[in-house]
Design a protein around this motif. Structure first.
Motif, short mmCIF file in Angstrom:
data_model
loop_
_atom_site.label_atom_id
_atom_site.label_comp_id
_atom_site.label_asym_id
_atom_site.label_seq_id
_atom_site.Cartn_x
_atom_site.Cartn_y
_atom_site.Cartn_z
N UNK A 1 2.49 1.62 -3.37
CA UNK A 1 1.50 2.00 -4.38
C UNK A 1 1.18 3.50 -4.30
N UNK A 2 1.02 4.00 -3.08
CA UNK A 2 0.68 5.43 -2.92
C UNK A 2 1.85 6.34 -3.30
N UNK B 1 -6.67 -0.20 -1.62
CA UNK B 1 -5.56 0.74 -1.43
C UNK B 1 -4.34 0.38 -2.29
N UNK B 2 -4.42 -0.76 -2.99
CA UNK B 2 -3.31 -1.14 -3.86
C UNK B 2 -3.63 -0.69 -5.28
N UNK B 3 -3.15 0.46 -5.64
CA UNK B 3 -3.28 0.94 -7.02
C UNK B 3 -4.42 1.91 -7.26
N UNK B 4 -5.35 2.03 -6.33
CA UNK B 4 -6.49 2.92 -6.56
C UNK B 4 -6.27 4.26 -5.84
N UNK C 1 1.97 6.46 -7.07
CA UNK C 1 0.95 7.38 -7.60
C UNK C 1 1.37 8.84 -7.43
N UNK D 1 0.84 -1.20 0.00
CA UNK D 1 0.00 0.00 0.00
C UNK D 1 0.87 1.25 0.00
#
Lengths: 122, 304
Positions: A113-114, B166-169, A117, A110
């Motif tokens: 990933x954040x 929460x993984x990728x979105x 982004x 998580x």
């Protein structure tokens, strides 16, 4: 190497987040509350801030509003990282200037990933 | 194979053959743990006292229903929202504008092949919904297909855990397109209306799915045997409309002299189908092997 400031009153969360960030090749710094974090940002602005909401002395929301009101050209990426999951609170955090929002509990997937982004990885 | 695993080695070899025969997919030696964990769960679900007992029945009684469940469960993949950011950017900035100019106000049909638990089709739907807001003529529908499995059922339900969303979105997409339901997050109707799912044997003929403007088949090719790769790509080629697109994973490529596709400059994982496709002769097929740099075992290790 990029720097991430972990702001959380829980030593355990700071340690876990620090380990994940270190694996992602970040230098990490720690603050126990918003006031301590604000002073650290004024002396040396990090690239990213992992920010808890509920903390003594100064909470995360107050810190974020003060940080975004600072007269500076630097704009660190702020990732709220909190147990708050209410959509209204999430929207308020984004309105106040958070770039992303992580709901606890989290894992390394998580966090990475954040950060991806936010353009801080990859 | 590790001593801690309970499955008899001969059964493991038989399962490898079964998966290859039914789905064209190779299971490697490093998939032993995956086989144990996935099939252990299935054995409990099916009411067996042990995994070996279930496999006894599978091969002893030749149960087709159980064989399909076993293979489907071995093929489930761990997928994320926005699984390939560069690919999603290519869809948003290149493919959607191209498809809009080619199709006008006609509804654009998109296929997510091997969609697993649905994160790819829903990520596409979010992207398409945003594109539609600035291009009101853009109209779309997305179909996700995969083997029948608990993953596909979850895709149809559209409910994801706290960790999955929460993984990728991005958080803005989460609060725009999902409702919080207890500890989980549920797709809102605005997305659900444009996405559908269908159970499908991926090696069977695809004609009944209709024709598509864009087919996505990403990061699964490496799992297939050589013969199955050719078969799948031929089938997919037949359901892409002329002068429309197919997209592979960033580490996958096709020899573009076959399959009636041409490469697109700047987008190495996107191919465009010829305006006048020709029939591929069977003897030519052996020269049409895909080129894959992808490591097949990576996501299976993670998903175990």
């Amino acid at each position: 190497m990029r720097t991430c400031l972990v702001v959380d009153n829980s030593k355990m969360i700071r340690r876990v987040a620090g380990r994940i960030l270190s694996d992602l090749k970040f230098n990490t710094e720690e603050a126990e509350n918003g006031l301590e974090a604000l002073n650290m940002c004024r002396s040396n602005m990090p690239d990213a801030i992992l920010l808890d909401w509920n903390m003594p002395v100064m909470d995360g929301m107050t810190f974020l509003k003060k940080l975004r009101a600072e007269q500076t050209n630097e704009r660190p990426v702020v990732l709220f990282c909190t147990a708050e999951r209410d959509v209204v609170k999430i929207a308020a955090a984004l309105e106040a200037g958070a770039d992303e929002y992580i709901m606890k509990p989290f894992d390394s997937d998580i966090i990475s990933s954040k950060l991806l982004q936010a353009g801080l990885l990859g | 194979m590790s001593d801690v695993l309970s499955l008899k080695p001969s059964y493991y070899e038989a399962l490898k053959r079964l998966t290859l025969e039914l789905a064209g997919v190779h299971l490697g030696e490093d998939h032993a743990f995956l086989v144990e964990t996935r099939l252990g769960a299935l054995a409990r679900q099916e009411g067996y006292q042990s995994l070996n007992k279930m496999i006894d029945d599978l091969f002893g009684q030749g149960q087709t229903r159980l064989a399909v469940k076993v293979v489907s469960s071995l093929l489930e993949r761990d997928t994320h929202f926005n699984p390939d950011p560069k690919g999603m950017k290519a869809i948003e900035e290149f493919l959607f504008p191209q498809l809009l100019s080619l199709s006008g106000s006609d509804r654009i049909r998109i296929l997510s092949f091997a969609c697993s638990s649905g994160q790819e089709p829903y990520s596409l739907a979010i992207l398409a919904d945003k594109f539609q807001k600035s291009h009101p003529n853009f109209s779309f529908e997305i179909l996700g297909v995969d083997y029948p499995s608990p993953s596909l059922s979850r895709a149809q339900e559209g409910i994801y855990t706290h960790f999955e969303v929460q993984r990728g979105l991005p958080i803005r997409d989460l609060i725009t397109y999902f409702d919080r339901v207890g500890e989980n997050w549920c797709i809102k109707d605005v997305l659900r209306e444009s996405v559908s799912f269908r159970e499908f044997h991926l090696l069977s003929k695809l004609d009944s799915l209709g024709q598509f403007d864009l087919v996505l088949f990403r990061n699964s090719l490496a799992h297939y045997s050589s013969a199955a790769q050719i078969r799948v790509i031929r089938s997919l080629s037949s359901i892409v409309k002329a002068e429309r697109y197919i997209m592979f994973g960033a580490e996958e490529a096709l020899p573009t002299s076959g399959y009636n596709f041409d490469p697109i400059e700047g987008h190495p994982h996107v191919l465009i189908k010829h305006a006048s496709p020709i029939e591929i002769e069977p003897e030519e097929e052996r020269q049409l092997m895909p080129i894959i740099k992808y490591n097949a075992s990576d996501d299976h290790k993670e998903s175990a």
